[in-house]
Design a protein around this motif. Sequence first.
Motif, PDB file in Angstrom:
ATOM      1  N   ILE A  99      41.017  48.595  52.431  1.00 41.10           N
ATOM      2  CA  ILE A  99      39.663  49.163  52.387  1.00 41.10           C
ATOM      3  C   ILE A  99      39.159  49.191  50.945  1.00 41.10           C
ATOM      4  O   ILE A  99      37.994  48.895  50.674  1.00 41.10           O
ATOM      5  N   ALA A 100      40.069  49.475  50.003  1.00 36.90           N
ATOM      6  CA  ALA A 100      39.675  49.473  48.585  1.00 36.90           C
ATOM      7  C   ALA A 100      39.160  48.091  48.181  1.00 36.90           C
ATOM      8  O   ALA A 100      38.284  47.978  47.330  1.00 36.90           O
ATOM      9  N   CYS A 101      39.714  47.036  48.790  1.00 37.34           N
ATOM     10  CA  CYS A 101      39.207  45.680  48.515  1.00 37.34           C
ATOM     11  C   CYS A 101      37.878  45.454  49.242  1.00 37.34           C
ATOM     12  O   CYS A 101      36.911  44.979  48.654  1.00 37.34           O
ATOM     13  N   LEU A 102      37.844  45.812  50.531  1.00 37.86           N
ATOM     14  CA  LEU A 102      36.674  45.466  51.352  1.00 37.86           C
ATOM     15  C   LEU A 102      35.408  46.201  50.912  1.00 37.86           C
ATOM     16  O   LEU A 102      34.311  45.648  51.024  1.00 37.86           O
TER      17      LEU A 102
ATOM     18  N   ILE B  93      44.498  36.447  34.624  1.00 36.02           N
ATOM     19  CA  ILE B  93      45.617  37.044  35.371  1.00 36.02           C
ATOM     20  C   ILE B  93      45.347  37.011  36.873  1.00 36.02           C
ATOM     21  O   ILE B  93      46.237  36.735  37.670  1.00 36.02           O
ATOM     22  N   VAL B  94      44.104  37.260  37.264  1.00 34.26           N
ATOM     23  CA  VAL B  94      43.826  37.330  38.712  1.00 34.26           C
ATOM     24  C   VAL B  94      43.443  35.972  39.302  1.00 34.26           C
ATOM     25  O   VAL B  94      43.194  35.873  40.498  1.00 34.26           O
ATOM     26  N   ALA B  95      43.407  34.924  38.475  1.00 34.96           N
ATOM     27  CA  ALA B  95      43.097  33.586  39.015  1.00 34.96           C
ATOM     28  C   ALA B  95      44.340  33.038  39.695  1.00 34.96           C
ATOM     29  O   ALA B  95      44.977  32.102  39.218  1.00 34.96           O
ATOM     30  N   LYS B  96      44.708  33.650  40.815  1.00 43.10           N
ATOM     31  CA  LYS B  96      45.946  33.290  41.513  1.00 43.10           C
ATOM     32  C   LYS B  96      45.646  33.108  43.008  1.00 43.10           C
ATOM     33  O   LYS B  96      44.563  33.432  43.474  1.00 43.10           O
ATOM     34  N   ASP B  97      46.648  32.610  43.733  1.00 42.48           N
ATOM     35  CA  ASP B  97      46.460  32.470  45.179  1.00 42.48           C
ATOM     36  C   ASP B  97      46.480  33.844  45.834  1.00 42.48           C
ATOM     37  O   ASP B  97      46.852  34.843  45.211  1.00 42.48           O
ATOM     38  N   ILE B  98      46.047  33.857  47.093  1.00 39.93           N
ATOM     39  CA  ILE B  98      45.885  35.117  47.804  1.00 39.93           C
ATOM     40  C   ILE B  98      47.175  35.926  47.884  1.00 39.93           C
ATOM     41  O   ILE B  98      47.171  37.140  47.713  1.00 39.93           O
ATOM     42  N   TYR B  99      48.325  35.238  48.103  1.00 41.14           N
ATOM     43  CA  TYR B  99      49.583  35.983  48.262  1.00 41.14           C
ATOM     44  C   TYR B  99      49.946  36.704  46.971  1.00 41.14           C
ATOM     45  O   TYR B  99      50.379  37.857  46.973  1.00 41.14           O
ATOM     46  N   THR B 100      49.760  35.994  45.841  1.00 40.89           N
ATOM     47  CA  THR B 100      50.039  36.619  44.549  1.00 40.89           C
ATOM     48  C   THR B 100      49.107  37.803  44.327  1.00 40.89           C
ATOM     49  O   THR B 100      49.526  38.862  43.855  1.00 40.89           O
ATOM     50  N   LEU B 101      47.819  37.617  44.695  1.00 40.73           N
ATOM     51  CA  LEU B 101      46.847  38.698  44.522  1.00 40.73           C
ATOM     52  C   LEU B 101      47.239  39.929  45.316  1.00 40.73           C
ATOM     53  O   LEU B 101      47.161  41.051  44.829  1.00 40.73           O
ATOM     54  N   ILE B 102      47.664  39.691  46.558  1.00 41.42           N
ATOM     55  CA  ILE B 102      48.045  40.821  47.409  1.00 41.42           C
ATOM     56  C   ILE B 102      49.254  41.531  46.811  1.00 41.42           C
ATOM     57  O   ILE B 102      49.303  42.763  46.748  1.00 41.42           O
ATOM     58  N   ASP B 103      50.221  40.750  46.294  1.00 42.82           N
ATOM     59  CA  ASP B 103      51.378  41.372  45.638  1.00 42.82           C
ATOM     60  C   ASP B 103      50.953  42.139  44.393  1.00 42.82           C
ATOM     61  O   ASP B 103      51.514  43.192  44.085  1.00 42.82           O
ATOM     62  N   LEU B 104      49.969  41.597  43.691  1.00 36.01           N
ATOM     63  CA  LEU B 104      49.481  42.282  42.486  1.00 36.01           C
ATOM     64  C   LEU B 104      48.807  43.610  42.832  1.00 36.01           C
ATOM     65  O   LEU B 104      48.977  44.601  42.123  1.00 36.01           O
ATOM     66  N   VAL B 105      48.041  43.619  43.930  1.00 36.72           N
ATOM     67  CA  VAL B 105      47.415  44.867  44.371  1.00 36.72           C
ATOM     68  C   VAL B 105      48.492  45.900  44.677  1.00 36.72           C
ATOM     69  O   VAL B 105      48.419  47.054  44.235  1.00 36.72           O
ATOM     70  N   SER B 121      41.625  44.129  43.238  1.00 38.08           N
ATOM     71  CA  SER B 121      40.917  44.319  44.507  1.00 38.08           C
ATOM     72  C   SER B 121      39.517  43.702  44.432  1.00 38.08           C
ATOM     73  O   SER B 121      39.014  43.171  45.418  1.00 38.08           O
ATOM     74  N   GLN B 122      38.917  43.725  43.233  1.00 37.36           N
ATOM     75  CA  GLN B 122      37.619  43.062  43.078  1.00 37.36           C
ATOM     76  C   GLN B 122      37.768  41.560  43.300  1.00 37.36           C
ATOM     77  O   GLN B 122      36.917  40.925  43.919  1.00 37.36           O
ATOM     78  N   ILE B 124      39.965  40.049  45.182  1.00 41.90           N
ATOM     79  CA  ILE B 124      40.107  39.800  46.629  1.00 41.90           C
ATOM     80  C   ILE B 124      38.733  39.898  47.299  1.00 41.90           C
ATOM     81  O   ILE B 124      38.360  39.056  48.121  1.00 41.90           O
ATOM     82  N   ALA B 125      37.958  40.914  46.916  1.00 40.82           N
ATOM     83  CA  ALA B 125      36.607  41.057  47.478  1.00 40.82           C
ATOM     84  C   ALA B 125      35.764  39.826  47.150  1.00 40.82           C
ATOM     85  O   ALA B 125      35.035  39.315  48.003  1.00 40.82           O
ATOM     86  N   ASP B 126      35.894  39.323  45.929  1.00 41.60           N
ATOM     87  CA  ASP B 126      35.114  38.140  45.546  1.00 41.60           C
ATOM     88  C   ASP B 126      35.525  36.919  46.362  1.00 41.60           C
ATOM     89  O   ASP B 126      34.677  36.114  46.745  1.00 41.60           O
ATOM     90  N   SER B 127      36.839  36.784  46.637  1.00 42.62           N
ATOM     91  CA  SER B 127      37.254  35.626  47.442  1.00 42.62           C
ATOM     92  C   SER B 127      36.703  35.739  48.850  1.00 42.62           C
ATOM     93  O   SER B 127      36.276  34.754  49.435  1.00 42.62           O
ATOM     94  N   ILE B 128      36.708  36.964  49.393  1.00 41.94           N
ATOM     95  CA  ILE B 128      36.162  37.154  50.742  1.00 41.94           C
ATOM     96  C   ILE B 128      34.671  36.837  50.733  1.00 41.94           C
ATOM     97  O   ILE B 128      34.146  36.177  51.628  1.00 41.94           O
ATOM     98  N   LYS B 129      34.002  37.279  49.663  1.00 46.28           N
ATOM     99  CA  LYS B 129      32.556  37.075  49.548  1.00 46.28           C
ATOM    100  C   LYS B 129      32.200  35.593  49.626  1.00 46.28           C
ATOM    101  O   LYS B 129      31.216  35.220  50.249  1.00 46.28           O
ATOM    102  N   ASP B 130      33.024  34.762  48.998  1.00 47.36           N
ATOM    103  CA  ASP B 130      32.662  33.353  48.877  1.00 47.36           C
ATOM    104  C   ASP B 130      33.101  32.495  50.054  1.00 47.36           C
ATOM    105  O   ASP B 130      32.850  31.296  50.060  1.00 47.36           O
ATOM    106  N   LEU B 131      33.778  33.087  51.047  1.00 44.60           N
ATOM    107  CA  LEU B 131      34.306  32.279  52.156  1.00 44.60           C
ATOM    108  C   LEU B 131      33.517  32.518  53.440  1.00 44.60           C
ATOM    109  O   LEU B 131      33.101  33.635  53.710  1.00 44.60           O
ATOM    110  N   PRO B 132      33.347  31.461  54.259  1.00 41.79           N
ATOM    111  CA  PRO B 132      32.817  31.705  55.606  1.00 41.79           C
ATOM    112  C   PRO B 132      33.823  32.520  56.428  1.00 41.79           C
ATOM    113  O   PRO B 132      35.016  32.511  56.100  1.00 41.79           O
TER     114      PRO B 132
END
Lengths: 451, 166
Positions: A99-102, B93-105, B121-122, B124-132
Amino acid sequence: MHLSTTVTVARANTIERGYCWKAIVAVKRLRVDTTACFCRVDAGLKTVAGAKRFVPGTKLCLQPDIKPSIHPTRQKTPRGDRNRSQSPLLPGLPDDLAIACLIRVPRVEHRKLRLVCKRWYRLLAGNFFYSLRKSLGNAEEWIYIMKRDRDGKISWHAFDPIYQLWQPLPPIPKEYSEALGFGCAVLSGCHLYLFGGKDPIKGSMRRVIFYSARTNKWHRAPDMLRRRHFFGSCVINNCLYVAGGENEGVHRSLRSAEVYDPNKNRWSFISDMSTAMVPFIGVVYEGKWFLKGIGSHRQVVSEVYQPENDIWRPVYDGMVAGWRNPSASLNGQLYAVECKDGCKLRVYEEKNDSWSKHIDSKMHLGNSKALEAAALVPLNGKLCIIRNNMSISLVDVSKCDDASSASTAEHLWETITGKGQFKTLVTNFLLNLAGRNRLKSHIVHCQVLQA
Amino acid sequence: MASAPENEKNASAPEKKTLTLKSMINNEEFVVDEHVALQSVTIKNMVDSDCAGDVIPVPTISGEILALVIEYCKNHANPSASEDDLKKADAGIVAKDIYTLIDLVLAANFLDIKGLLEVTSQKIADSIKDLPHQDVREIFGVENDYTPEEEAAVRAEHDWAFEGFP
């Protein structure tokens, strides 16, 4: 209860009871057609024997490999099942971190988030998500513009000032699609209310509806106590006040006023105004509601309302004398347009009770109806000017505290959607929207909603 | 720097105090300056309450992720770094694949490093923002539990949303 009946029918022994549970849960969860084979949908649970026995009509599936384990799994299984059906919002993250991400995903993409899966949809439909966005400073303000097109129909449009995009909206409910003289206000930051007004067929209305920017849906609210149109309205302490206006049956202007408190979900009368009035301008300044309008003898009258002691009194000072429409208050200051196109603003100065201070963009646009500033609204701490041609300018009024800087204020003005950008996608959208008749349509209300 | 004169007085410890962080996943060890490690509130609390030995074991965080976390802490512990430099470094540092990002969070949350949690987390939000939305499901492994009819209904809801109106 499903479970008890199936168990009695089956006369299951204690060892098999665990499997019975699994089968029931599996059936309920997946809504499997009872004539289907269970090992296909739930092979991991090895429920063939149990499921066959407890669900009448199940075809026997020949899978000799699958045998019920002799070790009962008992209560653990249902819990495991529940966990599996409650999949995480973002796999790999606990839900609070997901949720913190979303909540950081910009509002312009929230339509998309709802389309990803049901859990995301439910998250965005609840108040929690948007309350969190608000408290963490992620809430974004959009401008909502209601206009009357040349055919008399009301249409509305939302503008995202950050991404500079126009957003589609659900249509205005039909009782307001052609209404005249209705009110429009925002409560709780995210609810846009429409109230009263005059339907071309049914006449004056008591009707109240609101749109939630969080859910993107329209809802009903309790009707007002009086039918009225062409009245004044304002919001003080998240309560909606309406006053004056006309009422079709009586054919004269009204003195009555009422207030709606969304927490009580109820309208109640407040004191009558000291004179009947059809207001044409209103503003809340220093916690008081100022209204100026036409009295019952066609004279101009002004009144001020103090909500804390529920008193109306006539007002004749320099503020109402130099007051122009549209006007707005922001951070304790009162602003109004000086030039019709909104290229120059006037500021009320309490110490000498006059509107002598000005903020000038030095960019005069012209006097046509299309370029007329239809509304002034505060947006993210700036003052937003919206013109009938849907061009929008922002003025950073906080940066012009002394008169000398105000005279050279060009740098404080910023056009966020204007003629220049009309050559872009926005142009096409607007042209399609209003066709060649754009000049004839005009804005009736502008508000800012947060989500 | 403030601790330097103090150290000189002691004379026995002329160099800066360091801590050793050890990933419990692959036993990798990192020697870091104390003031760098103390950006983690979790580690700070351990040090403050004297729970930290010579080697601080870090469970559930791999050496690879721990290295990134330490890089972040080093950047932000440098008092001469400008805001722009930090922004650039964070973006790297955050220019990584999703799995690395999730581990970083998860690591930022566990070690309680507010700034790192914000940038990851920003991101991850940005990656979600840019994807269909279909790609969001696929890349993040979110199961689509809509039937095609339900999905169409949700889609329609955003264009024409009515509730309680005839």
